[in-house]
Design a protein around this motif. Structure first.
Motif, PDB file in Angstrom:
ATOM      1  N   TYR A  39       0.850  -1.175   0.000  1.00 31.40           N
ATOM      2  CA  TYR A  39       0.000   0.000   0.000  1.00 31.40           C
ATOM      3  C   TYR A  39       0.891   1.231   0.000  1.00 31.40           C
ATOM      4  O   TYR A  39       1.713   1.416   0.894  1.00 31.40           O
ATOM      5  CB  TYR A  39      -0.921   0.008   1.219  1.00 31.40           C
ATOM      6  N   GLU A  40       0.716   2.040  -0.981  1.00 37.17           N
ATOM      7  CA  GLU A  40       1.586   3.195  -1.147  1.00 37.17           C
ATOM      8  C   GLU A  40       1.352   4.229  -0.054  1.00 37.17           C
ATOM      9  O   GLU A  40       0.222   4.461   0.366  1.00 37.17           O
ATOM     10  CB  GLU A  40       1.357   3.836  -2.516  1.00 37.17           C
ATOM     11  N   ASN A  41       2.447   4.823   0.400  1.00 34.52           N
ATOM     12  CA  ASN A  41       2.366   5.973   1.301  1.00 34.52           C
ATOM     13  C   ASN A  41       3.497   6.920   0.933  1.00 34.52           C
ATOM     14  O   ASN A  41       4.508   6.518   0.333  1.00 34.52           O
ATOM     15  CB  ASN A  41       2.429   5.545   2.768  1.00 34.52           C
ATOM     16  N   THR A  42       3.353   8.142   1.290  1.00 28.55           N
ATOM     17  CA  THR A  42       4.270   9.193   0.834  1.00 28.55           C
ATOM     18  C   THR A  42       5.707   8.910   1.230  1.00 28.55           C
ATOM     19  O   THR A  42       6.630   9.059   0.430  1.00 28.55           O
ATOM     20  CB  THR A  42       3.827  10.550   1.405  1.00 28.55           C
ATOM     21  N   GLN A  43       5.904   8.486   2.489  1.00 24.51           N
ATOM     22  CA  GLN A  43       7.280   8.320   2.964  1.00 24.51           C
ATOM     23  C   GLN A  43       8.011   7.219   2.220  1.00 24.51           C
ATOM     24  O   GLN A  43       9.166   7.370   1.832  1.00 24.51           O
ATOM     25  CB  GLN A  43       7.268   8.037   4.458  1.00 24.51           C
ATOM     26  N   HIS A  44       7.323   6.097   2.008  1.00 26.79           N
ATOM     27  CA  HIS A  44       7.957   4.997   1.290  1.00 26.79           C
ATOM     28  C   HIS A  44       8.197   5.359  -0.174  1.00 26.79           C
ATOM     29  O   HIS A  44       9.188   4.929  -0.780  1.00 26.79           O
ATOM     30  CB  HIS A  44       7.109   3.741   1.401  1.00 26.79           C
ATOM     31  N   MET A  45       7.311   6.150  -0.755  1.00 28.41           N
ATOM     32  CA  MET A  45       7.522   6.578  -2.133  1.00 28.41           C
ATOM     33  C   MET A  45       8.725   7.515  -2.235  1.00 28.41           C
ATOM     34  O   MET A  45       9.465   7.490  -3.223  1.00 28.41           O
ATOM     35  CB  MET A  45       6.269   7.275  -2.668  1.00 28.41           C
TER      36      MET A  45
ATOM     37  N   GLU B 233       1.064   6.815   7.773  1.00 25.13           N
ATOM     38  CA  GLU B 233       0.769   5.556   8.444  1.00 25.13           C
ATOM     39  C   GLU B 233      -0.731   5.348   8.573  1.00 25.13           C
ATOM     40  O   GLU B 233      -1.235   4.237   8.389  1.00 25.13           O
ATOM     41  CB  GLU B 233       1.438   5.540   9.821  1.00 25.13           C
ATOM     42  N   LEU B 234      -1.475   6.412   8.875  1.00 19.91           N
ATOM     43  CA  LEU B 234      -2.924   6.310   9.010  1.00 19.91           C
ATOM     44  C   LEU B 234      -3.559   5.921   7.680  1.00 19.91           C
ATOM     45  O   LEU B 234      -4.453   5.048   7.633  1.00 19.91           O
ATOM     46  CB  LEU B 234      -3.492   7.647   9.514  1.00 19.91           C
ATOM     47  N   ALA B 235      -3.084   6.527   6.589  1.00 21.70           N
ATOM     48  CA  ALA B 235      -3.631   6.191   5.271  1.00 21.70           C
ATOM     49  C   ALA B 235      -3.353   4.738   4.930  1.00 21.70           C
ATOM     50  O   ALA B 235      -4.199   4.044   4.342  1.00 21.70           O
ATOM     51  CB  ALA B 235      -3.018   7.117   4.221  1.00 21.70           C
TER      52      ALA B 235
ATOM     53  N   ALA C  71     -11.424   6.122  14.537  1.00 21.70           N
ATOM     54  CA  ALA C  71     -10.960   6.590  15.846  1.00 21.70           C
ATOM     55  C   ALA C  71      -9.949   5.615  16.445  1.00 21.70           C
ATOM     56  O   ALA C  71      -8.962   6.024  17.078  1.00 21.70           O
ATOM     57  CB  ALA C  71     -12.151   6.758  16.788  1.00 21.70           C
ATOM     58  N   VAL C  72     -10.183   4.321  16.235  1.00 25.33           N
ATOM     59  CA  VAL C  72      -9.262   3.309  16.750  1.00 25.33           C
ATOM     60  C   VAL C  72      -7.915   3.417  16.030  1.00 25.33           C
ATOM     61  O   VAL C  72      -6.840   3.348  16.647  1.00 25.33           O
ATOM     62  CB  VAL C  72      -9.858   1.893  16.586  1.00 25.33           C
ATOM     63  N   LEU C  73      -7.970   3.609  14.710  1.00 18.48           N
ATOM     64  CA  LEU C  73      -6.719   3.739  13.955  1.00 18.48           C
ATOM     65  C   LEU C  73      -5.933   4.961  14.420  1.00 18.48           C
ATOM     66  O   LEU C  73      -4.704   4.915  14.544  1.00 18.48           O
ATOM     67  CB  LEU C  73      -7.029   3.850  12.461  1.00 18.48           C
ATOM     68  N   GLN C  74      -6.641   6.065  14.662  1.00 15.62           N
ATOM     69  CA  GLN C  74      -5.955   7.274  15.121  1.00 15.62           C
ATOM     70  C   GLN C  74      -5.317   7.072  16.492  1.00 15.62           C
ATOM     71  O   GLN C  74      -4.205   7.564  16.759  1.00 15.62           O
ATOM     72  CB  GLN C  74      -6.945   8.445  15.154  1.00 15.62           C
ATOM     73  N   LYS C  75      -6.024   6.337  17.382  1.00 15.77           N
ATOM     74  CA  LYS C  75      -5.441   6.027  18.695  1.00 15.77           C
ATOM     75  C   LYS C  75      -4.132   5.238  18.538  1.00 15.77           C
ATOM     76  O   LYS C  75      -3.131   5.521  19.193  1.00 15.77           O
ATOM     77  CB  LYS C  75      -6.430   5.201  19.527  1.00 15.77           C
ATOM     78  N   LEU C  76      -4.174   4.231  17.656  1.00 12.21           N
ATOM     79  CA  LEU C  76      -2.994   3.385  17.477  1.00 12.21           C
ATOM     80  C   LEU C  76      -1.825   4.187  16.896  1.00 12.21           C
ATOM     81  O   LEU C  76      -0.675   4.070  17.351  1.00 12.21           O
ATOM     82  CB  LEU C  76      -3.324   2.214  16.544  1.00 12.21           C
ATOM     83  N   VAL C  77      -2.115   5.019  15.893  1.00 16.84           N
ATOM     84  CA  VAL C  77      -1.056   5.812  15.278  1.00 16.84           C
ATOM     85  C   VAL C  77      -0.445   6.766  16.290  1.00 16.84           C
ATOM     86  O   VAL C  77       0.789   6.908  16.396  1.00 16.84           O
ATOM     87  CB  VAL C  77      -1.604   6.588  14.055  1.00 16.84           C
TER      88      VAL C  77
ATOM     89  N   VAL D 169       0.365  -2.818  12.000  1.00 12.98           N
ATOM     90  CA  VAL D 169      -0.342  -3.489  10.910  1.00 12.98           C
ATOM     91  C   VAL D 169      -0.931  -4.810  11.391  1.00 12.98           C
ATOM     92  O   VAL D 169      -2.086  -5.159  11.072  1.00 12.98           O
ATOM     93  CB  VAL D 169       0.607  -3.704   9.718  1.00 12.98           C
ATOM     94  N   ASN D 170      -0.185  -5.563  12.194  1.00 16.40           N
ATOM     95  CA  ASN D 170      -0.700  -6.836  12.703  1.00 16.40           C
ATOM     96  C   ASN D 170      -1.910  -6.636  13.607  1.00 16.40           C
ATOM     97  O   ASN D 170      -2.846  -7.434  13.593  1.00 16.40           O
ATOM     98  CB  ASN D 170       0.400  -7.583  13.452  1.00 16.40           C
ATOM     99  N   ILE D 171      -1.891  -5.564  14.405  1.00 18.81           N
ATOM    100  CA  ILE D 171      -3.049  -5.268  15.262  1.00 18.81           C
ATOM    101  C   ILE D 171      -4.268  -4.943  14.404  1.00 18.81           C
ATOM    102  O   ILE D 171      -5.382  -5.444  14.638  1.00 18.81           O
ATOM    103  CB  ILE D 171      -2.713  -4.089  16.210  1.00 18.81           C
ATOM    104  N   VAL D 172      -4.073  -4.104  13.382  1.00 18.97           N
ATOM    105  CA  VAL D 172      -5.185  -3.713  12.514  1.00 18.97           C
ATOM    106  C   VAL D 172      -5.725  -4.914  11.739  1.00 18.97           C
ATOM    107  O   VAL D 172      -6.946  -5.061  11.563  1.00 18.97           O
ATOM    108  CB  VAL D 172      -4.732  -2.595  11.552  1.00 18.97           C
ATOM    109  N   LYS D 173      -4.845  -5.788  11.271  1.00 20.97           N
ATOM    110  CA  LYS D 173      -5.300  -6.997  10.577  1.00 20.97           C
ATOM    111  C   LYS D 173      -6.192  -7.839  11.490  1.00 20.97           C
ATOM    112  O   LYS D 173      -7.215  -8.394  11.053  1.00 20.97           O
ATOM    113  CB  LYS D 173      -4.099  -7.824  10.118  1.00 20.97           C
ATOM    114  N   HIS D 174      -5.816  -7.944  12.766  1.00 22.72           N
ATOM    115  CA  HIS D 174      -6.599  -8.735  13.725  1.00 22.72           C
ATOM    116  C   HIS D 174      -7.969  -8.091  13.942  1.00 22.72           C
ATOM    117  O   HIS D 174      -9.002  -8.782  13.946  1.00 22.72           O
ATOM    118  CB  HIS D 174      -5.840  -8.834  15.046  1.00 22.72           C
ATOM    119  N   LEU D 175      -7.991  -6.773  14.106  1.00 26.44           N
ATOM    120  CA  LEU D 175      -9.270  -6.075  14.321  1.00 26.44           C
ATOM    121  C   LEU D 175     -10.148  -6.153  13.088  1.00 26.44           C
ATOM    122  O   LEU D 175     -11.387  -6.197  13.199  1.00 26.44           O
ATOM    123  CB  LEU D 175      -8.993  -4.616  14.678  1.00 26.44           C
TER     124      LEU D 175
END
Length: 1054
Positions: A748-754, A929-931, A943-949, A974-980
């Motif tokens: 998944y593309e994100n600015t920093q990795h690009m 990271e959020l994207a 809201a959960v993603l924002q808390k984690l970030v 990423v592993n936490i988000v995959k589980h959720l």
């Protein structure tokens, strides 16, 4: 005590013996022409020839293998001290005792032993001991012939049965409990062999022979040890020098003789002969200086012994260049500026002044090579060099290579500065007399200078990368298996270079174990070598003398495994400066000082480096070069050790890489380029602040325009019409033959990795090999796989680990039908096919193993374990067997964790960082990271993603500050988000425990984590008192803006 020499009547000795007689007579005459008491008695006997030294007589025997008798070792004249040593050895020989010649490092002890063997016509079995020497190297080695195992006698057994002299050199190098295998052979002349035979002393064997027939003794596997068998051991005194002390049972079996340096008077006469054009006073002052540094008082100051054996080489240079200062030449023999602390340097300089050898204060005489041409009437072995010294032109003759001399030898990638012109001329002087060693910092251009030197003299180069675990067999000969299963020996590149007259570049002698390197002493000092299969390499003049003396053809000598070392053969060693005051043993010790002439490669001045940058990269912006060099030389010249450590990341090699990038991409930020080269993201806070301060002082700052342009720039990638675009950089998409090896990964593309991929593509298009460094779980592998997927480039993958060896990097052994077969490793496959080699976990392998990648990256050349060679230059690959051409599309991408705690790997960046283009890979910024997490968990509440970030961002900041040790990465989020995403009904507190239960038994760490997570609304380990997790409720229906709000905080369990 006067020595007497009694000889048989003239006419009864052959020419070689008459020569030895003349040498002994000459040494007995002092320099005024008066002879000491000398009794010369001529007599002939029917029992044979006799040679007498003083009152000691020895009856000569005709050798059965005269090619094994040393030749041309007795000098003319032979000094009186040597005669005394020879007389003592003859006494011990007549008594049947074994000898131990002990003394300081140098070739003198070996030379005395060989002189005795030449004088008495004794055959020699020689072995240089090292830490790799085993029992099989001394007794018997098993070999396979036609599918059957045989035992082949080795040096000790051959010497015992054939009545030869066994010369053991370097007893202090051998591992303990290896040499005691010889104890019984030394004491009782008995030894049990692996093939069932038993060696028995001559006296006892002869008694048995009176009672039994020889056939019976042979049936009992009893072998007679010759009464002429002796052992001469050569060693250093331990503990003064480094090594293992002698085992008492072994020591007691030897008779010792101290072979100290040649006495002053005799040494002086030898130096007078070596420098006939030099004033006698200057030579005597030089010898007095050397003698002073070898005294007990100098040793008590911690000064290593001066290599007095190399004084003849120094006098030879001064004889050709009398205008040079003695101090300048002394520094080549004894590089005290890089070897000693401040107190030691002061002591040496005071000694130089005392003997009037110090420079007068003026700078050294400038030297410059005017031209190099083939010398007339010397065949193809010598070149005539015109060196401009001061206001004179001096012509010298030096060895040259086998290739034709070129009129214009300048390399395209070499810029001659004044310092380098001087260094090349000094190297030419040393080349006239001895092998040499270049000492200089990492990336300063040692290899480039050595190649330029070789090109000037028509040498073919043989680069050999040394590493810590290199063994003596790796240097000389390696065992391998023939297709029919038989074992055989393969000569190393070093041995082949000696036979073919090449210039060997020993890269990294500071890395290799000194005990291993010591096996080259005889090759360097005497130009002789004995290999494991019994092959002997002789100096050219000794080979020719043997050929004429024995009336044998070249083919006949080759049948007896005797080969000449090419007279043009030379060694140039490369090393980094010794670490003064470190905990480890310095690599440059008394033994190594005797082996080379040393040249310190001084750092280029700012003006010279600006010249190098502008000539090598003509289009580079001038202001950028000036700012870059100002920063570099500020860091190099500072007294702050923190800032000095940064300078190693800005070597000349790295500066050229930055300039090439600025030339190709003018919009590139110099601030960004320097931070990338130094990996500032992972520097300690003190070093990072020092770098930023020096950047600011040098005028290298990131302008607001650069930041604004970076923020406004759209980082995306697309492929149109076979052209890949990453950010603003474009490259053609490759059309591979093996599409199956092109990686395809979920990304998944994100600015920093690009941004990282855009940087990588810039360097990739410039032909650089890449190094990605980062914490765990930041996406290094995903970035590389996506990068190669976009370019459509096939990949070979190699993962390193603690037990990775040099051999496993290049070859993978396997057994097929009982035969050991070496299959190509991913590295060799990538080189052959032009694939991209991805080396993962590079920091887990020892740096002394991964350092062999240096020659592949820097020189485009590498030698494999099976003898094959990788070569990038197509000119050198044509018509050569065992050569694999390096495909022009081959590249390396290396992945490593950042150095330092808590990572348990090695500092790969510190060891090899400057030969790669380095890229720091960090966790994505919060928005990126959020994207990315939204794409992994589209159904997870925002809201959960924002808390984690937010929570993980704070934890990473705490890790950077040193509050916590573990750097939590994007992988864990990423592993936490995959589980959720998969199990949405599970509470967030339970899922995050999958990451944080590792720290559940560390109370302090647990409390820190819980406090931080609670701050961001993640209820792990919640209690009724955790008011930070409470929700707010209004009491009553009154509007909050009109009345004072009273809130009740209630704990909300999730």
């Amino acid at each position: 005590m006067q020595s007497l020499l009694r000889l048989p009547t003239s006419g009864s000795l052959p020419a070689s013996s008459l020569k030895r007689v003349r040498c002994l007579l000459n040494q007995l005459l002092n320099h005024r022409g008066a002879a000491p008491y000398l009794l010369l008695r001529s007599h002939s006997t029917s029992t044979g020839d006799t040679i007498n030294i003083g009152d000691v007589s020895y009856k000569l025997k005709s050798p059965r293998n005269p090619e094994l008798v040393p030749q041309n070792y007795i000098p003319n004249p032979l000094n009186q001290a040597a005669v005394q040593h020879l007389r003592w050895i003859m006494q011990k020989d007549l008594l049947g005792q074994d000898m131990f010649l002990i003394g300081p490092p140098g070739p003198l002890r070996r030379s005395i032993a060989m002189q005795y063997l030449e004088l008495t016509k004794r055959e020699v079995e020689y072995i240089a001991l090292s830490r790799d020497t085993t029992e099989s190297d001394l007794k018997q080695r098993r070999e396979i012939r036609s599918g059957t195992a045989f035992y082949i006698d080795q040096c000790a057994v051959r010497a015992a049965t054939e009545g030869r002299i066994l010369v053991l050199e370097g007893l202090e190098k051998a591992e303990r409990n290896v040499l005691p295998v010889l104890n019984n052979l030394l004491e009782n002349r008995e030894m049990q062999l692996e093939d069932g035979r038993f060696l028995m002393a001559a006296e006892r064997y002869d008694k048995l022979l009176q009672e039994h027939s020889k056939k019976e003794l042979d049936a009992w596997n009893i072998v007679r040890v010759s009464e002429d068998f002796r052992v001469i051991a050569l060693g250093l005194p331990v503990p003064k020098y480094t090594g293992n002390p002698l085992d008492p049972p072994l020591r007691s079996r030897f008779q010792a003789r101290d072979i100290y340096h040649v006495p002053f008077k005799d040494q002086l006469q030898m130096l007078y002969s070596a420098g006939p054009n030099l004033p006698a006073e200057r030579i005597s002052q030089l010898l007095l200086f050397a003698t002073t540094l070898c005294s007990q008082e100098s040793s008590s100051l911690g000064l290593p012994d001066f290599p007095t054996d190399n004084l003849q080489a120094a006098v030879g240079i001064l004889d050709a260049f009398p205008m040079m200062s003695s101090q300048h030449v002394v520094q080549r023999l004894y590089p005290y500026n890089v070897l000693l602390r401040k107190e030691g340097k002061t002591a040496v300089e005071d000694t130089l002044k005392r003997f009037e050898l110090a420079d007068s204060g003026a700078s050294s005489i400038p030297l410059r090579i005017v031209n190099v041409e083939a010398a007339q009437d010397t065949g193809n072995s010598l070149a005539q060099v015109n060196i401009h010294a001061g206001d004179k032109n001096v012509f010298i003759q030096v060895p040259r290579g086998v290739m034709p001399l070129k009129k214009d030898t300048r390399q395209q990638n070499f810029v001659r500065t004044q310092n380098q012109e001087m260094l090349l001329a000094e190297m030419m002087q040393s080349h006239m007399v001895k092998d040499m060693c270049l000492i200089g910092g990492k990336g300063c251009g040692k290899t480039v200078i050595a190649k330029e030197f070789a090109d000037m003299l028509g040498y073919e180069i043989e680069p050999i990368m040394l590493y810590q675990d290199m063994t003596a067999r790796d240097l000389l000969q390696q065992r391998y298996t023939l297709p029919n299963g038989d074992t055989a020996w393969r000569q190393s590149p070093l041995v082949n270079a000696a036979l073919e007259g090449k210039l060997v570049i020993l890269d990294g002698i500071h890395r290799v174990n000194p005990g291993t390197l010591s096996i080259l002493q005889r090759l360097i000092h005497d130009r002789e070598l004995t290999l494991y299969d019994g092959t002997r390499l002789l100096r050219e003049d000794r080979y020719q003398y043997l050929k004429e003396e024995l009336q044998l053809s070249h083919e006949k000598l080759q049948e007896r495994c005797i080969y000449p070392i090419h007279p043009s053969f030379r060694i140039v060693a490369l090393a980094e400066p010794p670490v003064i005051g470190g905990n480890t043993q310095q690599w440059l010790g008394p033994e190594l000082l005797t082996m080379f002439m040393y040249h310190e490669m001084k750092p280029s001045t700012k003006t010279e480096e600006i010249q190098i940058m502008r000539e090598m990269v003509p289009n580079v912006p001038r202001d950028a070069v000036k700012q870059l060099l100002t920063l570099t030389h500020t860091l190099r010249n500072t007294n702050d050790p923190t800032a000095q450590s940064l300078a190693s990341s800005l070597s000349t090699r790295q500066l050229l890489r930055i300039c090439r990038r600025l030339s190709q991409y003018p919009e590139e930020s110099l601030h960004h380029a320097v931070n990338k080269a130094c990996l500032s993201r992972f520097l300690p806070s003190l070093a990072k602040s020092a770098l930023q301060k020096n950047l600011k002082d040098s005028g290298i700052e990131e302008s607001g325009e650069d930041l604004e342009r970076m923020m406004d720039k759209e980082y995306s990638c697309e492929i149109k019409s076979g052209i890949l675009r990453v950010g603003s950089v474009t490259a053609p998409v490759f059309n591979p033959d093996e599409k199956i090896k092109v990686p395809d990964v979920l990304f998944y593309e994100n600015t920093q990795h690009m941004m990282v991929m855009e940087d990588m593509l810039k360097d990739f298009l410039l032909g650089e090999h890449l190094l990605l460094v980062g914490n765990q779980g930041v996406g290094k592998n995903k970035i590389v796989d996506r990068f190669l997927h976009l370019l459509n480039r096939p990949r070979e993958y190699l993962q390193l680990h603690r037990d990775t060896t040099v051999q496993s990097l290049t070859l993978q052994p396997s057994v097929k039908e009982g035969i050991i077969v070496y299959e190509d490793s991913p590295l060799v496959k990538a080189v052959k096919k032009g694939h991209i080699l991805v080396i993962d976990e590079a920091d887990k392998a020892p740096t002394n193993v991964t350092c062999i990648l240096k020659t592949l990256v820097e020189s485009g050349e590498m030698i494999l374990s099976d003898g094959r060679r990788l070569l990038a230059n197509p000119v050198h690959t044509a018509g050569r067997h065992n050569v694999i051409p390096i495909h022009p599309n081959f590249r390396m991408i290396v992945l490593a964790n950042r150095p330092g705690f808590p990572f348990l790997g090695n500092d790969f960046f510190g060891a090899l960082g400057d030969i790669f283009s380095c890229h720091a890979v960090d966790n994505p910024l919060p928005q990126s990271e959020l994207a990315m997490l939204r794409q992994y968990g589209p159904n997870v509440p925002d809201a959960v993603l924002q808390k984690l970030v937010a929570a993980f961002g704070e934890l990473r900041s705490m890790a950077d500050q040193g509050i916590i040790t573990y750097p939590y990465s994007t992988r864990e989020v990423v592993n936490i988000v995959k589980h959720l995403q998969k199990f949405p009904n599970e509470g967030l507190a339970n899922v995050v425990r999958n990451v944080f239960d590792f720290d559940s038994y560390n109370q302090e760490m647990r409390e820190t984590l819980i406090s931080s997570l609670h701050k961001h609304g993640i209820p792990i380990g919640a209690k009724p008192t955790s008011v930070q997790l409470a929700k707010e409720y209004f009491i009553g229906s009154l509007k909050p803006e009109k009345v004072k709000i009273t809130c009740l905080r209630c704990l909300c369990y999730t």
